[in-house]
Design an enzyme around this catalytic site. Structure first.
Site, PDB file in Angstrom:
ATOM      1  CD  GLN A  96      23.744  32.624 -79.191  1.00 22.73           C
ATOM      2  OE1 GLN A  96      22.914  31.775 -79.491  1.00 22.73           O
ATOM      3  NE2 GLN A  96      23.408  33.772 -78.619  1.00 22.73           N
ATOM      4  N   GLY A 173      25.225  33.286 -72.816  1.00 22.63           N
ATOM      5  CA  GLY A 173      25.230  33.293 -71.362  1.00 22.63           C
ATOM      6  C   GLY A 173      23.921  33.743 -70.749  1.00 22.63           C
ATOM      7  CE1 TYR A 177      18.462  27.054 -73.903  1.00 21.89           C
ATOM      8  CE2 TYR A 177      19.123  29.230 -74.709  1.00 21.89           C
ATOM      9  CZ  TYR A 177      18.283  28.124 -74.774  1.00 21.89           C
ATOM     10  OH  TYR A 177      17.271  28.079 -75.704  1.00 21.89           O
TER      11      TYR A 177
END
Length: 208
Positions: A96, A173, A177
């Site tokens: 990730q 997403g 962030y």
């Protein structure tokens, strides 16, 4: 039952979700304890393991001290024993990739944070992640900053697949962030091709 829907070829649908651990070295290299941590999920029967959020460049992407990275060769090589251990236990593993944007609590490369706009994040930093007090007001990203962030995701992906041997990647997403900061009108107050309509706010994610 097997779950074979390209690009997935898994023994079933049980997936380990990403969980931030901040147990890498100070240089962002995965530690020995991380090998056993991830390997246990595959040995226990999970078909796919998705790692904790990994920072993507040696600039503004790091969000936490002792967070693992995929920004250089040393870090990528450090992930290889983890990937090999998960594979040996019969599982698949995805990396990730994340860019903290304004939600920086510890970055060894830069003292300032970047975001779509100079808007202070709501809430306070988390002591568990060595943060304290309010977040900094970030600097609004220039076109060069945006291009650098996008390139960071691309470079980290290449290291993840070609060097570390991951089976794939997941782009982080959510959770405030950087990609989420572009999507959210509170944090994205720009007046250019990266803001305004939904199509414009999605533009950064599409480029990544």
């Amino acid at each position: 039952a097997p779950w074979r829907h390209p690009p997935f070829d898994l023994k079933h649908r049980l997936v380990v979700a990403p969980m931030t651990r901040v147990s890498a070295t100070e240089r962002g290299v995965p530690s020995e304890i991380m090998v056993s941590y991830y390997e246990r999920f595959a040995r226990g029967g999970f078909g796919l393991v998705i790692t904790e959020g990994i920072y993507t460049d040696e600039a503004h992407s790091q969000g936490y001290l002792f967070q693992p990275g995929l920004a250089n060769l040393e870090q990528a090589q450090g992930w290889r024993p983890i990937v090999d251990a998960v594979h040996a236990a019969g599982g698949k593993i995805y990396a990730q990739l994340m860019h903290a944007g304004a939600l920086v609590q510890g970055n060894r490369f830069r003292s300032e944070s970047l975001a779509p706009s100079a808007v202070m994040p709501k809430g306070i930093q988390m002591p568990f992640y060595r943060g304290e007090g309010a977040y900094k007001i970030p600097k609004a990203m220039t076109e060069a900053d945006i291009a650098e962030a996008i390139q960071g995701f691309a470079h980290a992906t290449a290291l993840a697949i070609d060097i570390a041997g991951f089976d794939g990647i997941e782009i982080h997403g959510a959770n405030g962030y950087l990609l989420d900061q572009f999507l959210t009108d509170y944090t994205n107050q720009r007046n250019d091709c990266w803001s305004g309509s939904i199509e414009k706010r999605v533009h950064f994610s599409v480029k990544v």
